[in-house]
Design a protein around this motif. Structure first.
Motif, mmCIF file in Angstrom:
data_model
loop_
_atom_site.group_PDB
_atom_site.id
_atom_site.type_symbol
_atom_site.label_atom_id
_atom_site.label_comp_id
_atom_site.label_asym_id
_atom_site.label_seq_id
_atom_site.Cartn_x
_atom_site.Cartn_y
_atom_site.Cartn_z
ATOM 1 N N UNK A 100 0.866 -1.168 0.000
ATOM 2 C CA UNK A 100 0.000 0.000 0.000
ATOM 3 C C UNK A 100 0.910 1.228 0.000
ATOM 4 N N UNK A 101 0.799 2.034 -1.074
ATOM 5 C CA UNK A 101 1.767 3.097 -1.274
ATOM 6 C C UNK A 101 1.084 4.416 -1.622
ATOM 7 N N UNK A 102 1.757 5.488 -1.221
ATOM 8 C CA UNK A 102 1.304 6.814 -1.632
ATOM 9 C C UNK A 102 1.773 7.064 -3.057
ATOM 10 N N UNK A 103 0.952 7.731 -3.846
ATOM 11 C CA UNK A 103 1.275 7.969 -5.240
ATOM 12 C C UNK A 103 0.646 9.288 -5.676
ATOM 13 N N UNK A 104 1.352 10.017 -6.515
ATOM 14 C CA UNK A 104 0.787 11.247 -7.058
ATOM 15 C C UNK A 104 0.007 10.884 -8.315
#
Length: 697
Positions: free
Chosen positions: A485-489
């Motif tokens: 689970x990752x932050x992404x722009x």
């Protein structure tokens, strides 16, 4: 003498056997009539008792002196009075002080000080040895030279000179000058005015004489296979000087080569050199007991076992029936030590008397082992600008499942990464240096590029190089299942969001390595290829391929300077960047990339100024590794970038330069690099620092 005589007389008087009456004599005169006063006392008893002094009733009192004045004795002689006995000093009547209160420091006189300060200065002159190349060796061993030109007296200078006489003789004989002689003289040095000084000159004069040569070289040994094995290993021939170092080196070569060519029990005997003064030659004879020609047999093991004999065979780089080679036995011993499971180990040949192939005798290997502690705890750490601190602790049980089945628990704590992993690993699994591992891990990463919570299950089979056996070709392959689970722009929504990805991969790596050292290469080259077919599942499956090629080369300019270079290119094909998990993208910058820039800060950025990574990568590095002793200085120049497209390019490269320090240890160099970005951008630091183990590449 008087005591002995008196003792003899006493014994004679006390022995009744020696007192015999004289025999009767016929013509003896008639006996005289007895004296009537013979039995009367000499002094009346009353007068005798009167003369006795009175006795004390105290039985412990000393006896009183008895003054007996003999009857008819002359009148007493008057002795003039003598001088009164002097009274002893009061100090002598006092008890001695305790021993610990005495000052044991030797009393130093003026003469002692003068003796210590007085030294004779002398010069050392050597004649006759430089011409035969022994001057340097003599100076390194000379007693005169070792004294530094100073001595307590002339006798000491003379003694040192005599030692150097003998030294010169030994050195000349070591080169074959057996008739050489040496003599030393001591003379007083005269000044420029012709007057003698207080300085001496010690002269050692050597006369080498004629050089002795070998008139014959004879090896007394049983036949060997091949027939010229010993003569080829013996680099001595008729006419060679009888040089002790060369003769000993030739004999050592024979004792080394024979065990490498099938003779593990070979023994070199005592040489015999018969000198001929008339021809200045020597006849050389060397006995050699070669023993049986042997081949490798079976394995046996004894002691406190870490593993059985079958696993010993897995570590060996030879097979049963091969010709004996002691180099392969040494390699097996090193491999046993490298397991980390043994505190003591030895490998010994044992004759069996059983026939082997090609007329050899089968020789078994006896492995004596004492198992060491299987558990260990290790801690490592590092720091780099951009990544911050990283501390890693590892607990390992190396033999939980015999043989060499290890349990490894790894904990990572750092400024931008925290994680826990557990690995089950089987080393030397059916083949030496083949490793099978299964890993489960949970990690949290918090970088400028992304923030991710990741769980991974991965398995791998690898065939690796080790410091004992560095291989040309190594490889690994396996599988990887990752949930992250990752932050992404999101460039569509123009905002950051979080997404969950499920990734399945089949990574493969191959490395071709001709370098001379794993951690500190100085020559050769390496080519590494990584290929990973993957599928990302985020609503739908998206297959793609990640590929990376890296090549490095090392060129030794001199013994102390190595030029090292590296190029790397990567590409991801089959998927758009927005559908690719940020943790699977390519980034540039950092200690293993372009130094001077922050970790993962080379490549495209989002509108907030955070790196978003790309689908391709281009990098290069060049270093000048200058080493002096255990230290080194390494100026370097790096360049590279990552790109949004899947084709790596060379446009818009960013460059960094700096200098590093190296401290070389027995396990590899400790690296400290300081770099600065040459294309400084907004947000880039002026200086970047990197600390780690091993060279940058």
């Amino acid at each position: 003498m008087e005591f002995s005589t008196g003792l003899l007389l006493l014994v004679a008087a006390a022995s009744p056997q020696q007192v015999t009456p004289p025999p009767p004599v016929a013509d003896q005169a008639p006996a005289q009539p007895a004296d009537p006063d013979a039995d009367k006392p000499i002094i009346p008893e009353a007068e005798f008792d009167k003369a006795l002094p009175p006795l004390s009733n105290d039985i412990n009192a000393p006896l009183e002196p008895i003054a007996i004045e003999p009857i008819g004795a002359p009148p007493p002689v008057t002795v003039p009075p003598t001088a009164p006995t002097p009274q002893e000093p009061a100090e002598l009547s006092q008890p001695l002080p305790p021993l610990a209160t005495f000052d044991s420091t030797p009393f130093v006189t003026v003469a002692d000080v003068e003796d210590k300060e007085t030294q004779i200065r002398y010069d050392t002159v050597l004649k006759g040895l430089d011409g035969i190349g022994l001057g340097g060796q003599f100076n390194s061993l000379s007693a005169l030279k070792d004294g530094g030109g100073k001595a307590a007296n002339a006798t000491m200078v003379s003694a040192r000179a005599r030692e150097d006489e003998a030294l010169a003789g030994r050195l000349m004989r070591s080169l074959g000058y057996y008739d050489g002689t040496a003599i030393s003289t001591i003379e007083v040095v005269k000044g420029a005015d012709g007057k003698t000084t207080d300085r001496l000159r010690a002269i050692v004069s050597a006369t080498p004489g004629k050089l002795y040569h070998l008139s014959s070289v004879t090896i007394v040994a049983d036949p060997v296979v091949p027939a010229d094995l010993i003569t080829t290993a013996m680099p001595l021939k008729t006419g060679d000087p009888i040089d002790a170092a060369r003769v000993q080196g030739a004999e050592a070569n024979v004792s080394t080569v024979l065990p490498q060519q099938g003779y593990p029990f070979a023994k070199v005997g005592q040489r015999d050199i018969i000198l001929d003064d008339a021809t200045t030659t020597g006849a050389y004879t060397l006995p050699v007991d070669v023993g049986p020609r042997s081949s490798f047999g079976a394995y046996t093991t004894t002691g406190t076992l870490a593993f059985d004999a079958q696993h010993v065979g897995v570590l060996a780089r030879f097979k049963k029936g091969e010709l004996w080679d002691t180099r392969k036995v040494d390699d097996l011993r090193q491999a046993l030590i490298a397991t980390g499971l043994l505190s003591t180990v030895s490998v010994e040949p044992v004759q069996t008397g059983q026939p082997g192939p090609d007329g050899t005798q089968q020789v078994d290997l006896l492995v004596r082992q004492i198992a060491g502690p299987p558990r260990s705890l290790a801690v490592s750490g590092g720091y780099s600008t951009g990544q911050g601190f990283r501390l890693e602790g590892t607990f390992t049980h190396r033999n939980l499942w015999e043989p060499e089945g290890a349990l490894i628990v790894n904990v990572i704590g750092g400024s931008q990464e925290q994680g826990l992993s557990t690995t089950f690993r089987r080393s030397n699994a059916g083949k030496r240096d083949r490793t099978v591992s299964l890993t489960a891990s949970a990690n949290h990463s918090n970088y400028d590029a992304y923030n991710a919570f990741t769980g991974t299950l991965a398995g791998r089979i690898s065939y690796d190089s080790t410091p004992i056996w560095q291989k040309r070709l190594t490889y690994n392959f396996g599988f990887e299942l990752t949930g992250t689970n990752e932050s992404i722009y999101d460039f569509t929504a123009l905002d950051k969001t979080r997404k969950t990805y499920f990734i399945a991969a089949l990574p493969v790596q191959a490395l071709w390595d001709t370098s001379d050292n794993l951690l500190n290469p100085t020559k050769g080259y390496r080519v590494k290829v990584n290929l990973s077919p993957e599928a990302s599942v985020k609503g739908k499956a998206s297959p793609y391929v990640r590929g990376l090629v890296e090549a490095s080369a090392y060129y030794p300019v001199s013994d102390s300077l190595v030029i090292a270079g590296r190029v790397r290119a990567g590409s991801i094909m089959g998927i758009s960047r927005n559908e690719l998990a940020p943790s699977r993208r390519y980034y540039g910058g950092g200690g293993g990339s372009v130094r001077g820039y922050g970790y993962q800060r080379l490549g495209p950025f989002d509108p907030n100024g955070d790196p978003v990574g790309g689908r391709s990568l281009s990098e290069f590095s060049i270093e000048a590794r200058y080493r002096f002793g255990n230290f080194g200085i390494v100026p370097f120049f790096d360049g590279g970038n990552s790109y949004e497209s899947s084709i790596p390019g060379v446009s818009d490269l960013k460059f960094g330069a700096g200098i590093g320090g190296r401290f070389y240890t027995n396990f590899g160099p400790l690296r400290v690099d300081v770099a600065t970005p040459l294309n400084k951008r907004k947000g880039d630091g002026l200086i970047a620092l990197y600390i780690s183990i091993g060279q940058a590449f």
